[in-house]
Design an enzyme around this catalytic site. Structure first.
Site, mmCIF file in Angstrom:
data_model
loop_
_atom_site.group_PDB
_atom_site.id
_atom_site.type_symbol
_atom_site.label_atom_id
_atom_site.label_comp_id
_atom_site.label_asym_id
_atom_site.label_seq_id
_atom_site.Cartn_x
_atom_site.Cartn_y
_atom_site.Cartn_z
ATOM 1 N N ASP A 274 0.825 -1.208 0.000
ATOM 2 C CA ASP A 274 0.000 0.000 0.000
ATOM 3 C C ASP A 274 0.855 1.251 0.000
ATOM 4 O O ASP A 274 0.397 2.316 -0.382
ATOM 5 C CB ASP A 274 -0.947 -0.001 1.202
HETATM 6 O O1 MRU Z 1 -7.564 -2.887 2.992
HETATM 7 P P1 MRU Z 1 -7.379 -3.285 1.576
HETATM 8 O O2 MRU Z 1 -8.174 -4.483 1.187
HETATM 9 O O3 MRU Z 1 -7.580 -2.149 0.615
HETATM 10 O O4 MRU Z 1 -5.858 -3.693 1.520
HETATM 11 C C1 MRU Z 1 -5.289 -4.134 0.341
HETATM 12 C C2 MRU Z 1 -3.893 -4.602 0.487
HETATM 13 O O5 MRU Z 1 -3.269 -4.494 1.503
HETATM 14 C C3 MRU Z 1 -3.250 -5.086 -0.741
HETATM 15 O O6 MRU Z 1 -2.382 -6.123 -0.456
HETATM 16 C C4 MRU Z 1 -2.494 -3.919 -1.363
HETATM 17 O O7 MRU Z 1 -3.326 -2.801 -1.466
HETATM 18 C C5 MRU Z 1 -1.983 -4.239 -2.684
HETATM 19 S S1 MRU Z 1 -3.282 -4.318 -3.894
HETATM 20 C C6 MRU Z 1 -2.578 -4.704 -5.375
#
Ligand code: MRU
Length: 405
Positions: A274
């Site tokens: 992220d």
């Molecule tokens: O809370 P989320 O579902 O938005 O978190 C997503 C993640 O942590 C993913 O692993 C990350 O965003 C990479 S998406 C290609």
């Protein structure tokens, strides 16, 4: 629109009609429902409620939400809308989720474009600049994910050759990083897709092949159980779902014991991101950090190179935050306690039909709960950061990452 037809298309943007629809990921894997996004407020709510999720996908939906908002305003405009007002709404949209930097990066770029038009009010010129940016963001993400997939596959293949590894191997992943979290193909799951295409038992020209994938359930939001299994099933990649707290036992039974059966050891843990900061520290879904420490523990016990597990982070360069030096400075989103204390889903009828949505309690009412959505994996526990460009981060002999591009 609701159906049971399976799809991996998280974001639908009609470039002629300027209409945006997103797949409601809260209803997966049981029903395919697209919901319209007609304004910045709709985009904010969909991102905050996690109807769309995953760092690249939320940035793309945020960008398209600004486009449709602007378009609809221009269609109906009866008075002037100062660009300052639009910029304020974009700032509000940025706050929908704080940790994934892609959203802020994209929306800040859009703000810069708006200012560069030197227009006082929202007009066709502003709208065109925003439309061009958002469509390019979507298209580039798809193209970049294919490249990430290829670079990840190459890393895997080269590593196994260097280790002189032979036979079947397995991969662990967490959260969802596939088509549903991006404009298509995915990042970490994209690497798994690309690797399976080239290195399945049937297709491999090497002395090794990818036999199995283990997606972690990913408590508390269960993106692994609900979304990654949906994608792996869709692609017919062999997999077995595990709970987050089964990883050590899984590696212990697949890798450590001198098992003389067909078990395929875990050779790679591949995760998305992220936010990746300057020194390589990486924020990703809660539970990612512990996977890296588990890999470190096992690697300290393994004596042969061919036994080692590599920890890979996969992300487009839009996930890199060069303004932040160190992982400690990343703001970690904390989410509501009910995500831990309740479970929500449809009733599954004996007939196999899907019934009413239900929320059930699974914890003592009124208790204190801590629910950080992400954690930070220190760079020293990461073996490789794979992006669409080769070697954006390189690792030196001391385990420090250096930016080469
Ligand atoms: O809370 P989320 O579902 O938005 O978190 C997503 C993640 O942590 C993913 O692993 C990350 O965003 C990479 S998406 C290609």
């Amino acid at each position: 629109m609701t159906s049971t037809t399976k799809t991996l298309e998280a974001i639908k943007f009609d470039r002629k009609e300027i209409k945006l629809e997103i797949l409601d990921q809260l209803l997966l894997p049981y029903s395919t429902t697209y919901i319209p996004i007609k304004s910045i407020e709709d985009g904010f709510q969909a991102i905050k409620l996690m109807q769309v999720r995953g760092a690249p996908a939320i940035a793309i939906v945020g960008a398209f939400a600004v486009v449709v908002d602007t378009y609809i305003y221009l269609q109906a405009a009866t008075s002037n809308r100062p660009i300052g007002e639009l910029i304020k709404s974009i700032d509000y949209l940025i706050t929908s989720r704080p940790t994934a930097v892609n959203l802020a990066n994209a929306l800040n770029d859009m703000k810069t474009l708006i200012v560069e038009t030197e227009c006082e009010n929202v007009n066709e010129k502003v709208y065109r600049a925003l439309l061009h940016y958002a469509t390019a963001l979507y298209d580039d993400d798809l193209a970049n994910n294919i490249k990430i997939g290829y670079h990840g596959y190459k890393y895997i293949s080269d590593t196994l050759k260097q280790q002189n590894f032979k036979g079947p191997f397995s991969i662990i992943t967490i959260c969802n990083t596939g088509s549903l979290a991006t404009s298509g193909h995915g990042t970490a799951l994209g690497i798994i897709r690309s690797t399976y295409q080239s290195l399945s038992k049937e297709n491999s020209n090497e002395e090794f092949y990818l036999q199995h994938v283990y997606p972690c359930e990913t408590r508390p939001y269960n993106q692994g159980a609900k979304l990654t299994t949906y994608e792996l099933d869709y692609e017919q990649i062999p997999f077995t779902l595990i709970c987050d707290n089964m990883v050590s036992s899984l590696i212990n039974s697949l890798n450590s014991k001198q098992v003389k059966d067909q078990s395929a050891p875990i050779k790679f843990i591949i995760v998305g991101a992220d936010r990746i900061v300057k020194n390589g520290d990486t924020a990703n879904k809660i539970g990612t950090f512990q996977l890296s420490t588990i890999a470190k523990y096992f690697n300290s016990k393994f004596t042969k190179e061919e036994q080692k597990i590599k920890f890979i982070v996969a992300a487009p360069k839009t996930t890199i935050d060069l303004q932040t030096q160190h992982g400690d400075d990343i703001v970690i989103e904390e989410r509501p306690s009910n995500e831990l204390t309740t479970l929500t889903g449809p009733v599954l009828k004996q007939s196999g039909d899907v019934g009413e949505k239900l929320t059930v309690g699974i914890a003592t009412p009124g208790i204190s709960v801590w629910n950080p959505a992400f954690d930070v994996t220190p760079h020293e526990l990461i073996d490789s950061i794979v992006t669409e460009d080769e070697q954006v981060y390189t690792k030196d002999a001391n385990g420090e990452f250096h930016l080469t591009k």
